[in-house]
Design a protein around this motif. Sequence first.
Motif, PDB file in Angstrom:
ATOM      1  N   VAL A 120       0.987  -1.005  -0.184  1.00 57.46           N
ATOM      2  CA  VAL A 120       0.009   0.063  -0.010  1.00 57.46           C
ATOM      3  C   VAL A 120       0.837   1.210  -0.109  1.00 57.46           C
ATOM      4  N   THR A 121       2.098   1.067   0.541  1.00 66.48           N
ATOM      5  CA  THR A 121       3.023   2.380   0.571  1.00 66.48           C
ATOM      6  C   THR A 121       3.581   2.550  -1.024  1.00 66.48           C
ATOM      7  N   PRO A 124      -0.346   3.483  -3.509  1.00 67.04           N
ATOM      8  CA  PRO A 124      -1.316   3.995  -2.533  1.00 67.04           C
ATOM      9  C   PRO A 124      -2.868   3.722  -2.825  1.00 67.04           C
ATOM     10  N   ARG A 301      13.327   0.327   2.113  1.00 61.74           N
ATOM     11  CA  ARG A 301      13.095   1.800   1.592  1.00 61.74           C
ATOM     12  C   ARG A 301      12.921   2.478   2.840  1.00 61.74           C
ATOM     13  N   TRP A 302      11.788   2.219   3.584  1.00 57.88           N
ATOM     14  CA  TRP A 302      11.011   2.931   4.708  1.00 57.88           C
ATOM     15  C   TRP A 302      12.412   3.025   5.817  1.00 57.88           C
ATOM     16  N   LEU A 305      14.852   5.534   4.527  1.00 57.38           N
ATOM     17  CA  LEU A 305      14.224   7.007   4.522  1.00 57.38           C
ATOM     18  C   LEU A 305      14.099   7.379   6.109  1.00 57.38           C
ATOM     19  N   ILE A 487       0.516   6.601  10.631  1.00 56.07           N
ATOM     20  CA  ILE A 487       1.028   6.737   9.192  1.00 56.07           C
ATOM     21  C   ILE A 487       2.382   7.032   9.315  1.00 56.07           C
ATOM     22  N   ASP A 488       3.209   6.568  10.442  1.00 57.94           N
ATOM     23  CA  ASP A 488       4.592   6.927  10.456  1.00 57.94           C
ATOM     24  C   ASP A 488       5.322   5.710   9.972  1.00 57.94           C
ATOM     25  N   TYR A 489       5.126   5.412   8.706  1.00 59.84           N
ATOM     26  CA  TYR A 489       5.613   4.419   8.020  1.00 59.84           C
ATOM     27  C   TYR A 489       7.049   3.812   8.315  1.00 59.84           C
TER      28      TYR A 489
END
Lengths: 520, 349
Positions: A120-121, A124, A301-302, A305, A487-489
């Motif tokens: 979903v990230t 979206p 990736r997250w 980031l 939503i603090d992915y």
Amino acid sequence: MRSERAQARPTARRNRPSFLLAVTALLVVAVSFVPLGYVIAQSIDTGWDTASALLFRPRVLELLVNTVQLVVVTVPLCVIVGVVAAWLVERTRVFGAKIWAVLLAAPLAIPAFVNSYSWVTAIPSLGGLHGGVLIATLSYFPLVYIPVAATLRRLDPAVEESARALGLGPWAVFFRVVVPQLRLAISGGALLVSLHLLSEYGAFVFIRFDTFTTAIFEQYQSTFNGAAATMLAGVLVLFCLTLLVIESVVRGSARYARIGSGSARRMTPADLGWRYQPLALVFLAATIILSVGVPVASVLRWTVLGGRDVWKFDELASALGQTLGFGLAGAVVTCVLAFPIAWISIRHRGRFSRFLEGATYISSSLPGIVVALALVTVTIRYVHPLYQTVGVVIAAYCLLFLPRALVNLRVGLSQAPTGLEEAAQSLGISPLSAFFRVTLRLAAPATAAGGALVFLGIVNELTATLLLAPTGTRTLSMRFWSLSSEIDYAAAAPYALTMIVLSLPMTYLLFTQSKKVAGL
Amino acid sequence: MRKRFGRISGIALATAAVLAVAACSSSDSDKTTETSAAGAPESITVYNAQHESLTKEWADAFTKETGIKVEMRQGSDTELGNQLVAEGDKSPADVFLTENSPAMTLVENAGLFTDVKADTIAQVPSEYRPSSGKWTGIAARSTVFAYNKDMLTEDQLPKSLLDLQNPEWKDRWAASPSGADFQAIVSALLELKGEDATKAWLAGMKDNVRTYKGNGTVMKAVNAGEIPGGVIYHYYWFGDQAKTGENSKNVTLHYFKNEDPGAFVSVSGGGVLKSSSKQDAAQQFLKFVTGKSGQEVLQNGTSFEYTVGSDVPANAKLVPLADLQAPKIDPAKLNSPQVTQLMTEAGLL
């Protein structure tokens, strides 16, 4: 099949199981009926008028349609992907078959809600039935793949050779000889997939797909424990029981699988030729990229980031510690409690053992949310000292994952014939030490695999843990859930990564052990 | 017979071993709470329906100041409120914190709160707490219509929250109806416009809305252009802007104002349970949260919720609370069970 009977007879003794053993087993079964009893009692308590108003409303129909669609579309997809993948790695000369064989089990190490978060990230707009089917298929096809691959490996090649000698072509052999022999593995796997679909919460919330489980959770959050939640739970329970019945009909009473290590001759793998080889490779690569590549890449990736800030090591360490604690305690307790049942079912076959097994199976097919809902209410009202204690969480894990331990323990015990124990005793060893040194040791690998499977289930469990855990508990999945809901992915990523890393060795163990479990 | 004995004792032993392990693990956790209790004066249990990160900031600052540890049980407003009611006087909770008022009223009506100490009450102006004094406001949040500026122009925006029930908004707005935030907005609507209007609005909403789980997710969908707008609270946008902005860069906030139900300012509540055996520490915590240092966590922290006490101004980035033209509602009048029931009837839950 003859060899199976010859082997099974002498170990299956007619005498009744010892009193203590039977009582322990019955106790486990009695507790496992608490959730079912709760749903029934609450439904009666609610009264027909309220109950029917809550049951026969458009929302329930909506959920029913969603859930049925999900099961009807996803299960066949999982079966197709699982069977094709298993056939390719076990029966063909596909390039890199051994590596693919292991990789195809790897999606089990990625919790479905982490998979969903990753997808979903990345996309979206992913949502609804399509999203649900995609995520669920990618997360759960190994539940079909693993047993099918294990069965394929153990099939007696002689049957296929005879069929071919009688003039059947390769496709005809596959569909008329091989597939029927896989019926047990496929129907069992399909049942597991559908039960997972019914109980999955986190994965479907991310992509806004409403099922009974997500709706029950929403009701729980809105009312803690209202009649509406119980009614939805009741429908969900009926759904699960229906699936159990369907599976037992599909499975039939015949046994296809060969048991025992009598003929271990490996089938000569089929040559795919230059035309099908690339096709097979594309299929396998795509399956792995979608089911493992995407989530792992997305989590990484997250993590990147988020930089160094997201690594709150003290919180991560405490969540890891708690997860390990719950996982280990849950696995050990579940295996021990499964032991009497497995023992009775192997050493004292009969009506009683069939009843025990059936009972544990029925109660453990209930989704985590229903079990948790029941245990919260029961402990709050009737056994308050247990309310919000570790014990109740462990009890929930036992109820949910008992069959996982049971299946493996049965294999382990059946591989340890009583004759050996008796022989040891006749050589002068005490019964107790004979049990420990012979039977328990022989059953140890299977027990370990069962424990690993339970552990894996606990690490990836969300709803029951959320509802039941003692105040202050923050397991990996709870922290991941809390952060990703805000939503603090990026901050959630380290927890996802840790869960995956923790689950990998268990998944591997499960994969290697599956070969021994096949056919029983 | 001997064989059977062997088997039984084997199983018994194995069971004992496991029980020992279990006992060890549970006594381990006991030990940790004991040592923490021994190392610090006390520890309190907070049933926390506020954002975990905000309460953690409060708890850490409070522990630093007083040495009292804070254990948190995380849940949603109504979940924990109803849980407290079910637990009754056996509740392990000392303090209850929410995002909105209705769940506080629920617990208050069950007679489970003790009076908030006078010096705490004195820190919070009367519009941000119930007249009963059984609990107090600790923070506040404003309803907004968050919209994607590429998909809606200013003149297309809804003038009132009530407009969103009209057919032209079909599939064009989003919300998180399962959340306590949204249910608080509905409770304000119920209080301001009555049951019939609320029922009609919910029916229109069911036709029009696209539901998401959580306000942040609604904003993310608006940002991604999946849907033109959504009803959320203001601080999700400010919070995301302060971080990467990745989920809010295409989003603008529209404040309904004019005392519209959509201009509702929701008061987050805090109260002390009557059943708590740690009254003093629990009251201290509430006093701390509404006091200067607690409110400064709101002013300077990452939550972007409004301050309500001790004359601490809100975060400078926010539209001042006084400018929002919120409808006047006694927070004690917001009714959560009726809202859940209406929403269940409407097919939203």
